[in-house]
Design a protein around this motif. Structure first.
Motif, mmCIF file in Angstrom:
data_model
loop_
_atom_site.group_PDB
_atom_site.id
_atom_site.type_symbol
_atom_site.label_atom_id
_atom_site.label_comp_id
_atom_site.label_asym_id
_atom_site.label_seq_id
_atom_site.Cartn_x
_atom_site.Cartn_y
_atom_site.Cartn_z
ATOM 1 N N GLY A 22 0.807 -1.226 0.000
ATOM 2 C CA GLY A 22 0.000 0.000 0.000
ATOM 3 C C GLY A 22 0.835 1.269 0.000
ATOM 4 N N LYS A 23 2.142 1.152 -0.230
ATOM 5 C CA LYS A 23 2.995 2.348 -0.132
ATOM 6 C C LYS A 23 2.676 3.387 -1.204
ATOM 7 N N THR A 24 2.298 2.952 -2.411
ATOM 8 C CA THR A 24 2.001 3.926 -3.467
ATOM 9 C C THR A 24 0.725 4.700 -3.130
ATOM 10 N N GLU A 46 11.004 4.428 -8.090
ATOM 11 C CA GLU A 46 12.041 3.561 -8.658
ATOM 12 C C GLU A 46 11.502 2.153 -8.837
ATOM 13 N N PRO A 47 11.853 1.494 -9.925
ATOM 14 C CA PRO A 47 12.578 2.063 -11.047
ATOM 15 C C PRO A 47 11.653 2.961 -11.867
ATOM 16 N N GLY A 48 12.254 3.911 -12.579
ATOM 17 C CA GLY A 48 11.455 4.819 -13.413
ATOM 18 C C GLY A 48 11.882 6.253 -13.201
ATOM 19 N N LEU A 60 12.830 -4.665 -16.385
ATOM 20 C CA LEU A 60 12.832 -5.294 -15.064
ATOM 21 C C LEU A 60 11.503 -5.927 -14.682
ATOM 22 N N LEU A 61 10.407 -5.290 -15.079
ATOM 23 C CA LEU A 61 9.115 -5.755 -14.552
ATOM 24 C C LEU A 61 8.280 -6.572 -15.526
ATOM 25 N N ASP A 62 8.666 -6.570 -16.786
ATOM 26 C CA ASP A 62 7.909 -7.320 -17.784
ATOM 27 C C ASP A 62 8.083 -8.824 -17.555
ATOM 28 N N LEU A 76 20.763 -3.144 -13.015
ATOM 29 C CA LEU A 76 19.753 -2.345 -13.730
ATOM 30 C C LEU A 76 19.005 -1.431 -12.756
ATOM 31 N N TYR A 77 18.682 -1.956 -11.567
ATOM 32 C CA TYR A 77 18.016 -1.091 -10.575
ATOM 33 C C TYR A 77 18.907 0.097 -10.224
ATOM 34 N N TYR A 78 20.201 -0.171 -10.059
ATOM 35 C CA TYR A 78 21.106 0.934 -9.712
ATOM 36 C C TYR A 78 21.322 1.884 -10.887
ATOM 37 N N CYS A 101 9.969 9.521 -2.409
ATOM 38 C CA CYS A 101 10.372 8.515 -3.397
ATOM 39 C C CYS A 101 9.713 7.173 -3.086
ATOM 40 N N ASP A 102 9.021 6.644 -4.101
ATOM 41 C CA ASP A 102 8.371 5.341 -4.011
ATOM 42 C C ASP A 102 9.457 4.294 -4.266
ATOM 43 N N ARG A 103 10.077 3.806 -3.210
ATOM 44 C CA ARG A 103 11.232 2.898 -3.179
ATOM 45 C C ARG A 103 12.539 3.638 -3.489
ATOM 46 N N PHE A 104 13.606 3.178 -2.814
ATOM 47 C CA PHE A 104 14.952 3.655 -3.146
ATOM 48 C C PHE A 104 15.915 2.502 -2.882
ATOM 49 N N ASP A 106 17.012 0.881 -0.381
ATOM 50 C CA ASP A 106 16.648 -0.182 0.566
ATOM 51 C C ASP A 106 15.899 -1.319 -0.127
ATOM 52 N N ALA A 107 15.164 -0.968 -1.207
ATOM 53 C CA ALA A 107 14.449 -2.019 -1.949
ATOM 54 C C ALA A 107 15.454 -2.994 -2.562
ATOM 55 N N SER A 108 16.583 -2.492 -3.035
ATOM 56 C CA SER A 108 17.587 -3.395 -3.616
ATOM 57 C C SER A 108 18.216 -4.282 -2.539
ATOM 58 N N ALA A 110 16.719 -5.240 0.191
ATOM 59 C CA ALA A 110 15.716 -6.220 0.609
ATOM 60 C C ALA A 110 15.425 -7.248 -0.494
ATOM 61 N N TYR A 111 15.186 -6.764 -1.732
ATOM 62 C CA TYR A 111 14.777 -7.676 -2.811
ATOM 63 C C TYR A 111 15.954 -8.460 -3.400
ATOM 64 N N GLN A 112 17.058 -7.744 -3.689
ATOM 65 C CA GLN A 112 18.173 -8.463 -4.318
ATOM 66 C C GLN A 112 19.135 -9.018 -3.255
ATOM 67 N N ARG A 155 -4.267 -9.085 -7.218
ATOM 68 C CA ARG A 155 -5.478 -8.319 -7.565
ATOM 69 C C ARG A 155 -5.101 -7.111 -8.404
ATOM 70 N N ARG A 156 -4.046 -6.407 -7.953
ATOM 71 C CA ARG A 156 -3.609 -5.198 -8.641
ATOM 72 C C ARG A 156 -3.171 -5.523 -10.071
ATOM 73 N N ASN A 157 -2.460 -6.623 -10.208
ATOM 74 C CA ASN A 157 -1.934 -6.929 -11.533
ATOM 75 C C ASN A 157 -2.993 -7.439 -12.497
ATOM 76 N N ARG A 166 6.483 -9.543 -13.293
ATOM 77 C CA ARG A 166 7.593 -10.491 -13.171
ATOM 78 C C ARG A 166 7.808 -10.942 -11.725
ATOM 79 N N PHE A 167 7.670 -10.000 -10.767
ATOM 80 C CA PHE A 167 7.928 -10.372 -9.374
ATOM 81 C C PHE A 167 6.804 -11.197 -8.751
ATOM 82 N N GLU A 168 5.604 -11.095 -9.334
ATOM 83 C CA GLU A 168 4.487 -11.838 -8.738
ATOM 84 C C GLU A 168 4.584 -13.333 -8.979
HETATM 85 P P1 TMP Z 1 6.790 -1.166 -7.438
HETATM 86 O O1 TMP Z 1 5.741 -2.207 -7.640
HETATM 87 O O2 TMP Z 1 6.873 -0.648 -6.056
HETATM 88 O O3 TMP Z 1 6.780 -0.088 -8.478
HETATM 89 O O4 TMP Z 1 8.204 -1.906 -7.595
HETATM 90 C C1 TMP Z 1 8.463 -2.665 -8.676
HETATM 91 C C2 TMP Z 1 9.052 -4.007 -8.318
HETATM 92 O O5 TMP Z 1 10.475 -3.903 -8.339
HETATM 93 C C3 TMP Z 1 8.673 -4.553 -6.959
HETATM 94 O O6 TMP Z 1 8.343 -5.918 -7.117
HETATM 95 C C4 TMP Z 1 9.934 -4.417 -6.164
HETATM 96 C C5 TMP Z 1 11.020 -4.509 -7.192
HETATM 97 N N1 TMP Z 1 12.266 -3.794 -6.856
HETATM 98 C C6 TMP Z 1 13.425 -4.535 -6.637
HETATM 99 O O7 TMP Z 1 13.410 -5.767 -6.703
HETATM 100 N N2 TMP Z 1 14.585 -3.866 -6.369
HETATM 101 C C7 TMP Z 1 14.649 -2.499 -6.326
HETATM 102 O O8 TMP Z 1 15.726 -1.939 -6.086
HETATM 103 C C8 TMP Z 1 13.432 -1.749 -6.555
HETATM 104 C C9 TMP Z 1 13.472 -0.257 -6.532
HETATM 105 C C10 TMP Z 1 12.270 -2.437 -6.825
#
Ligand code: TMP
Length: 218
Positions: A22-24, A46-48, A60-62, A76-78, A101-104, A106-108, A110-112, A155-157, A166-168
């Motif tokens: 719900g951050k967005t 981010e990204p974008g 990244l997301l396709d 690519l995220y960086y 900023c919607d993610r910065f 810290d997302a990398s 946590a996710y990567q 639901r969102r997607n 891609r992440f789902e």
């Molecule tokens: P979003 O849905 O918040 O726009 O983020 C897009 C996706 O990218 C989300 O699944 C999280 C992922 N993500 C990473 O894996 N690493 C990153 O550094 C960032 C910014 C997003």
């Protein structure tokens, strides 16, 4: 009532959390509140957020993107991030604006770092090289359980007309690790992070965030 207009000043605040937290929605609500109070701010994501960042976001997301290595993914995220920092975030801060900023980075972490298991040392080196110590002043982590995350994100997607799924397709354990990663980041730097319970109605979450903003912008 605090005088928000007088308080407008350069500050960099990021919104984080696992997919569907719900951050967005919360960032948009806060943007509305700031606008209503005449605060000089910009919202970025981010990204974008730059023409190159938008292209990178598509890759990244396709869900048609296949064969991307974890290291390739984080680079690519960086790449998107440094474009955003140099072309959008730093100029806005220099002009005295508040930046949301919607993610910065810290997302990398946590996710990567945690989700893809690249490890924190990999991320530390990359952060030092690319960002050279640049980081948000405050970071909100909207925390929800993984079950809710997966349901909301799906639901969102289904509602979206474009493909950012891609992440789902990741397993549940992936999101458990990402969530653990955010917890680890917060324990490491408790003064920058604020965790908000996102398993509540939108208005309740918004009220907590608004209180934090009042403190930060005082
Ligand atoms: P979003 O849905 O918040 O726009 O983020 C897009 C996706 O990218 C989300 O699944 C999280 C992922 N993500 C990473 O894996 N690493 C990153 O550094 C960032 C910014 C997003």
């Amino acid at each position: 009532m605090l005088n928000w207009l007088a308080m407008s000043r350069a500050r960099f605040i990021s919104f984080e959390g696992i997919d569907g937290c719900g951050k967005t929605t919360q960032l948009n609500l806060m943007a509305e509140r700031l606008r209503a109070r005449g605060v000089n701010f910009i919202a970025t994501r981010e990204p974008g957020s730059t023409p190159i960042g938008q292209e990178i976001r598509k890759i990244l997301l396709d869900s048609k993107t296949t064969g991307l290595t974890s290291a390739g993914e984080v680079l690519l995220y960086y790449a998107s991030r440094i474009q955003n920092v140099e072309q959008v975030i730093k100029p806005a801060l220099a002009a005295g604006k508040l930046v949301l900023c919607d993610r910065f980075n810290d997302a990398s972490w946590a996710y990567q770092g945690f989700g893809r298991q690249l490890g924190v040392e990999f991320l530390r080196i990359l952060d030092d090289l690319v960002l050279d110590g640049f980081h948000p002043d405050h970071t909100l982590i909207i925390d929800i359980d993984v079950e809710t995350s997966v349901k909301r994100a799906q639901r969102r997607n289904t509602a979206q007309t474009y493909d950012e799924n891609r992440f789902e397709t990741e397993a549940r354990e992936f999101f458990e690790r990402v969530r653990e990663g955010y917890g680890w980041l917060q324990r490491r730097e408790p003064s920058r992070f604020f965790q908000i319970n996102g398993n509540r109605p939108v208005e309740a979450v918004h009220a907590d965030i608004a209180t934090l903003f009042d403190e930060w912008l005082e």
